[in-house]
Structures are given as C-alpha cells and as structure tokens.
Design a protein around this motif. Structure first.
Motif, short mmCIF file in Angstrom:
data_model
loop_
_atom_site.label_atom_id
_atom_site.label_comp_id
_atom_site.label_asym_id
_atom_site.label_seq_id
_atom_site.Cartn_x
_atom_site.Cartn_y
_atom_site.Cartn_z
N LEU A 118 0.86 -1.17 0.00
CA LEU A 118 0.00 0.00 0.00
C LEU A 118 0.91 1.23 0.00
CD1 LEU A 118 -2.88 1.24 0.26
CD2 LEU A 118 -2.48 1.29 2.74
N ILE A 119 0.85 2.01 -1.07
CA ILE A 119 1.67 3.21 -1.21
C ILE A 119 0.83 4.42 -0.84
CG2 ILE A 119 3.22 4.49 -2.72
CD1 ILE A 119 4.02 1.58 -2.28
N VAL A 120 1.35 5.24 0.06
CA VAL A 120 0.63 6.41 0.56
C VAL A 120 1.52 7.64 0.40
CG1 VAL A 120 -0.56 7.46 2.52
CG2 VAL A 120 -0.59 4.98 2.23
N ALA A 121 0.98 8.66 -0.26
CA ALA A 121 1.69 9.94 -0.41
C ALA A 121 0.96 11.00 0.40
CB ALA A 121 1.75 10.34 -1.89
N LYS A 125 6.01 13.32 2.52
CA LYS A 125 6.74 12.07 2.26
C LYS A 125 5.85 11.08 1.52
CE LYS A 125 7.44 11.72 6.56
NZ LYS A 125 8.01 11.32 7.87
N ILE A 126 6.50 10.02 1.03
CA ILE A 126 5.82 8.88 0.42
C ILE A 126 6.25 7.64 1.19
CG2 ILE A 126 5.49 7.51 -1.67
CD1 ILE A 126 6.13 9.94 -3.32
N VAL A 127 5.28 6.89 1.69
CA VAL A 127 5.57 5.71 2.51
C VAL A 127 4.85 4.51 1.92
CG1 VAL A 127 5.83 7.13 4.58
CG2 VAL A 127 3.61 6.09 4.06
N CYS A 128 5.19 3.32 2.44
CA CYS A 128 4.52 2.09 1.99
C CYS A 128 4.29 1.18 3.19
CB CYS A 128 5.33 1.39 0.91
SG CYS A 128 6.86 0.62 1.50
N TYR A 129 3.23 0.39 3.10
CA TYR A 129 2.89 -0.62 4.09
C TYR A 129 2.84 -1.98 3.40
CZ TYR A 129 1.27 3.18 7.15
OH TYR A 129 1.16 4.31 7.92
N ASP A 130 3.31 -3.00 4.10
CA ASP A 130 3.17 -4.38 3.64
C ASP A 130 1.88 -4.93 4.23
OD1 ASP A 130 3.33 -6.97 2.83
OD2 ASP A 130 5.30 -7.38 3.68
N VAL A 131 0.83 -5.04 3.42
CA VAL A 131 -0.47 -5.43 3.95
C VAL A 131 -0.54 -6.91 4.28
CG1 VAL A 131 -1.65 -3.59 2.70
CG2 VAL A 131 -1.40 -5.81 1.63
N ALA A 138 5.42 1.88 8.86
CA ALA A 138 5.55 2.34 7.48
C ALA A 138 7.02 2.46 7.11
CB ALA A 138 4.85 3.68 7.29
N SER A 139 7.35 2.09 5.88
CA SER A 139 8.69 2.28 5.33
C SER A 139 8.68 3.53 4.46
CB SER A 139 9.12 1.07 4.50
OG SER A 139 9.13 -0.11 5.28
N VAL A 140 9.56 4.46 4.75
CA VAL A 140 9.62 5.72 4.02
C VAL A 140 10.37 5.51 2.72
CG1 VAL A 140 10.36 8.12 4.09
CG2 VAL A 140 9.53 7.03 6.17
#
Length: 395
Positions: A118-121, A125-131, A138-140
């Motif tokens: 899941l990519i969130v902007a 910043k832009i982060v991602c989650y491993d669902v 969150a990984s930045v």
C-alpha cells in the motif's frame, strides 16, 4: 498413432485439460508438434474454467495462450493443494496505519495498492505498508525537501516484467506559499519497482527526472513498453511540458516545438475547456485532447510522436518526431487504455491500436458518457483513422 491425421489428433486434444496436454506431448515429436497448434489452445482457452484474462483474440499466439493457461493451472494447483482447507480471517485485529488516515485528511494526496504494498503519499513524504504482514510500521520511500510540500501524485502501472511489478510516479512539489496555485512547482518522475512479495525488501523508488514547471499545472503519466510519459492534464500547447523517458537507457527524449515539426500539428483553437490524455505504445507516444467545439459536442485532436529507434539512440538522436495527426468530430476520447497493438497492413506497415475508451459522445453541457472499443489506425502516409468504434456501455 503416427498415421493418424494431425487434424483429428488436434481435435482430440481440444477435449483434454491443460495438464493432460502437457503430459501427452511428451509421448513423441508428432504429438508435440500437433499440440502446438493455435486451434488447440484457442479452443481449450475458450472452454477452460481456469481464472484467466478475456480471450482468445486474433492477435494472441498459441504460445501466449499456452503460457496463460499453464500459469493459471499452477496457481489453482497451489491454492487447492491442501486436502483440508481451514477458513481463517485475513486479519484478527484492526490495522493502525496513521499515514493512510492522514492521506484522507490532507488535500491532494494519493493512496494506491499494488501487489502486497500500500503506497501512501502525504504532504511531506511517500511511505509504503506491507499489507500481508502483521507489521503496522511504514517504510519511508521518499522525503520531500524542507521548503517543498507534495501537492499531487499521479501514477501508472507498467507491464509485468522480470518477475516484479513496477509503476511510474509523477510527483509535484510546491514551495510553501499562501496560494498553492501561485507557488513555484517542481516535477519529479520516479520509477517504482515492486520486488517479489516473498522477499523482505521494500519497493524501490528511482528518480528519473527533476524539472521546474509553471504554477497551476497538474501532471498525468502514462506507461508504455518503451517509455514513461508525463504531461499536463490541461495546457493550450500540445508540445509544451511533455516529458518522455526511455525505460531502457533511463534517458529523457525530447519533443520538438510546433515550429520545428515537419508534420502538421493539430492545435485546436478553443482551449477554454479540454481534457488531456496520454497513450504510449511500442513505437509511438500519442497525445490526445478532447475539446468541445462550436457544434456543442466534444471532438478529439490526436498527435502521434514516433520514438527513436535503438540505432538512432546509439547515434545520439534522442528526439521524437510527429508522424501522424488526426481530428475526430463528435468523438471525445476522455480516457483511454491500450488493449492491443498489431500491424493493420503488412505491405504498408500501418499500425492498429485497439483501445478501451471512455468517450464523451453527448453534448459537453451534459455529464453522460460511454465506454467504447475504439480501433485507431496509424497509416503509412501520416494519417490517423478510426475504422471502428463499438459501444460497450452507455451511461
């Protein structure tokens, strides 16, 4: 069995499952050759109950149909390999993703899902989650510069290749300003690659282009087999601020100005209301503009730019050339996606693109539209034609 006519043997093969065809082709070379016929795989593809994409279509080869069914059979075998299936809830607790909630509260942010990521902007910043994991951290992927804030993000998914998913992102940043539309803007184009979900790696964000752009522009992106393209959603000049990046050498390709183009460029006179769309195929980049005309209906102005060949790029040529143009009254191509590209005429080399398009066929003062299958032909003499436009769904 070697004396049996190939047509009868192929007819028998059409009643077999994918696994049985793979087994029976190991009997002898005659069986192997007979099992490679396209009629066999098109019939099996049509009658199979495996999960698969729509088809078969004329442009799909026997190898493509075979590989698609083989992959589907492997997936089904893995899903049903257990003798006892125990239904379990996907998650036993609610997930706490602060950035996802923040993205819904902030203005002009983006959230999208690709594979297990899941990519969130958000603004900074832009982060991602491993669902798929139980980890809520969150990984930045990217941090905006201190004086900038992320205003808009547009993305397009690239074709699945090399065992991984990938996408192109157009990230617009602005300098802190009381009025965002008057602020200085910066455009960054990223290549986002998604590794196999079984690996612990997070998605990789690679910067391809950084460019200052005028205030008030909202960029959209498109992905093709050879390039990434970004252009303003609305701009009076078709040539202005169109950025093309070759995916192989990661180098920017340039579009000449209107005055430098040897081909006629269709520029509509009415630019008060228009919708800009991009389409990238293996040899061309198409810039489409749907604009209301005096008759009260939408019309499409399309210009096609040819990508330089590998030989041209080896010689230092990194410029696209406009080769085709066309105007289509009463057909407003508001949004498009390329389903297939093929050769329309082997003698002349005309290219045929089959598009799934959302068209604004009604008067522009209404909100109704339709979904059509559009065949767009790029002729050898530089014209754009629409030999077929078939209605699938109407509002």
């Amino acid at each position: 069995m070697a004396t049996l006519p190939a047509e009868i043997l192929q007819y028998i093969f059409t009643f077999l499952s994918v696994q049985d065809i793979i087994r029976v082709r190991r009997v002898c070379r005659y069986f192997q050759k007979a099992s490679q016929d396209r009629h066999v795989w098109s019939t099996v593809y049509k009658n199979s109950r495996l999960p698969r994409l729509p088809g078969p279509f004329p442009g799909q080869t026997a190898l493509y149909l075979e590989n698609s069914l083989t992959q589907s059979a492997k997936l089904q075998r893995n899903w049903t390999s257990s003798t006892q299936v125990v239904a379990k809830p996907l998650y036993t607790r609610s997930r706490q993703w602060p950035y996802a909630l923040r993205a819904r509260l902030e203005f002009r942010t983006t959230t999208f899902l690709m594979g297990p990521w899941l990519i969130v902007a958000v603004r900074d910043k832009i982060v991602c989650y491993d669902v798929d994991s139980g980890n809520d951290d969150a990984s930045v992927l990217y941090n905006a510069q201190s004086q900038f804030g992320i205003s808009t993000v547009d993305f397009a998914q690239a074709p699945y290749s090399g065992g991984q998913h990938s996408a192109c992102l157009a990230v617009q940043e602005y300098v802190d300003h009381p009025r965002i539309w008057d602020a200085k803007q910066n455009l960054k184009i990223f290549h986002l690659s998604f590794p196999d979900h079984q690996l612990p790696n997070v998605p990789i964000l690679e910067l391809l282009l950084e460019q200052d752009v005028p205030p008030g522009l909202h960029f959209i992106v498109a992905v093709g087999p050879r390039c990434f393209v970004a252009a303003p959603r609305e701009h009076p000049d078709t040539h202005a601020h169109v950025y093309v990046i070759d995916t192989k050498c990661r180098r920017r390709l340039y579009i000449p100005s209107v005055s430098a183009s040897k081909h006629i460029v269709n520029q509509p006179s009415n630019t008060s209301v228009h919708r800009h769309r991009l389409l990238a195929c293996s040899s061309h980049v198409l810039v489409m503009r749907a604009i209301p005309v005096d008759t009260g209906y939408w019309s499409s102005f399309i210009n096609a730019y040819q990508l330089p060949s590998d030989e041209d790029m080896d010689q230092g040529v990194f410029t696209l050339q406009i080769t085709h143009s066309g105007v289509f009254p009463r057909i407003g191509l508001v949004d498009v996606a390329c389903l297939r590209e093929s050769v329309a005429d082997g003698m002349t080399g005309s290219k045929l693109l089959t598009l799934l398009a959302y068209t604004q066929a009604q008067p522009y003062n209404t909100q109704s539209g339709a979904i059509d299958v559009v065949r767009l032909e790029l002729t050898f003499d530089g014209h754009l034609l629409i030999p077929e436009c078939r209605r699938l769904l109407a509002d």
